[in-house]
Design a protein around this motif. Sequence first.
Motif, PDB file in Angstrom:
ATOM      1  N   TYR A 135      37.599  -9.355  -3.808  1.00 15.94           N
ATOM      2  CA  TYR A 135      38.774  -9.297  -4.704  1.00 15.94           C
ATOM      3  C   TYR A 135      40.040  -8.987  -3.916  1.00 15.94           C
ATOM      4  N   ALA A 136      39.986  -7.921  -3.123  1.00 16.79           N
ATOM      5  CA  ALA A 136      41.186  -7.514  -2.370  1.00 16.79           C
ATOM      6  C   ALA A 136      41.583  -8.595  -1.363  1.00 16.79           C
ATOM      7  N   ALA A 137      40.583  -9.186  -0.696  1.00 20.62           N
ATOM      8  CA  ALA A 137      40.893 -10.187   0.323  1.00 20.62           C
ATOM      9  C   ALA A 137      41.433 -11.464  -0.323  1.00 20.62           C
ATOM     10  N   ALA A 138      40.895 -11.835  -1.495  1.00 22.98           N
ATOM     11  CA  ALA A 138      41.400 -13.048  -2.169  1.00 22.98           C
ATOM     12  C   ALA A 138      42.871 -12.853  -2.539  1.00 22.98           C
ATOM     13  N   VAL A 148      43.120 -18.473  -3.218  1.00 21.28           N
ATOM     14  CA  VAL A 148      41.817 -18.284  -2.574  1.00 21.28           C
ATOM     15  C   VAL A 148      40.873 -17.678  -3.606  1.00 21.28           C
ATOM     16  N   ALA A 149      39.721 -18.289  -3.769  1.00 20.98           N
ATOM     17  CA  ALA A 149      38.748 -17.821  -4.771  1.00 20.98           C
ATOM     18  C   ALA A 149      38.206 -16.450  -4.379  1.00 20.98           C
ATOM     19  N   ALA A 154      34.949 -17.966   0.272  1.00 22.76           N
ATOM     20  CA  ALA A 154      36.373 -18.344   0.304  1.00 22.76           C
ATOM     21  C   ALA A 154      37.194 -17.377   1.159  1.00 22.76           C
ATOM     22  N   VAL A 155      36.936 -16.073   1.032  1.00 23.02           N
ATOM     23  CA  VAL A 155      37.765 -15.128   1.796  1.00 23.02           C
ATOM     24  C   VAL A 155      37.398 -15.162   3.288  1.00 23.02           C
TER      25      VAL A 155
END
Length: 414
Positions: A135-138, A148-149, A154-155
């Motif tokens: 979540y944080a990286a997306a 970005v998903a 994805a991340v």
Amino acid sequence: MRLLHTSDWHLGRSLHGVDLTEGLAAYLDHLVDLARQVRPAATLVAGDVYDRAVPPVGAVQLLEESLTRLAELTQVIVISGNHDSATRLGFAAGLMRPEIKLVTRLDQIGRAVEVADPDGGPGALIYPAPFLDAYAAADYFSDQDNPVARSHEAVTAAALGRVRLDLARRGLGGVAGGDPAASDKAADAANRQSRAANGRPATVVMGHAFVVGGAASESERDLTVGGVATVPVGVFAGIDYVALGHLHGPQRIAAPEPQLIRYSGSPLAFSFSETGQTKSTAVVTLGGASPAAELVPAPVPRPLSQVEGMIADLESRRFDDLADHWLRVTVTDPSRPEDLVQRLRRRFPHALVIRHLPSGPALGGPGRPVTAASDPSRVVAEFIEFAGGAPPTEAELGEVGRALEAARRGGEGR
Ligand SMILES: [Mn+2]
């Protein structure tokens, strides 16, 4: 040139109540000795340095002492894993001596640690990436044009995008290719081999993730987010060596030659599912046609074993060689032997798990529901049969009857 690759130290961890600090300290002594012998250009620690976000004091002291000793011998690069608190592990990263790089923040992704080859070769570019919270990286990697998903795939792909951008800036763009799916693998490999001969630096990515094809143990914390916890190998296309942490068994992940993708695994077994594994440190050689890894076994504080059988057999001399092992003991007698735990503790002083799993046909099938109308003595008799593996004797039924009668009379005693 050579690198040491290790991960998943889990400092502060215990095994079924036994503190593992001594065993972990012995591993770190061994790692320092190994660094003294091998003289690696860098030592890579691929995450899960600590077992938990707020580690015990002894774990922090052990890490400080170990990093200090290692930094005398080698460049040390540490990333955070899913068990670490990125902020706590990364504290004072900017104040550390140059031999110690702590990489725990997203904005550090895509910045290479340039490592010189002591033998005068072209050296290596090491790109450490911390564990990526999907979540944080997306949120971090997304922009208006390129959302970005929130998936590990994805991340991680976005993180590798930063790596490829940096390689392109250095004129090494062709090394890692822009679109791994579209790249012709054979041509790519030949290309890279010729570049190795032309003296380009080797490329290394450090990550903490579950890459497709890896085999899990019982001691890793699940990374599942939205049903997808894994990252396909293609995300790392074109990188010479991928130094991974997260899975606790040492293993190589299948990838197109000459690429090498490895989990170093943890230095100690953290669950009985790891009984058969040889824990190790990877000594990685770069600069040839393809990277190569040699596994150096880690010291074993006490072997981990599992044993199963009837109590008479377990108490016989047959299992003398297991007396010093950490054990999971499964007793299969049809009914629970008397003083089971005490007897097996005497027999195996380091038994960590003692359980009774009666062999033979399963009893009954699904039990009848207990309602207010059920006969209490029958409910108790069924329970005795279920737990003990045999129906109660006449004498036991008599005891049950007397106890129930006493309870009915309001606990006046018999
Ligand atoms: Mn781990």
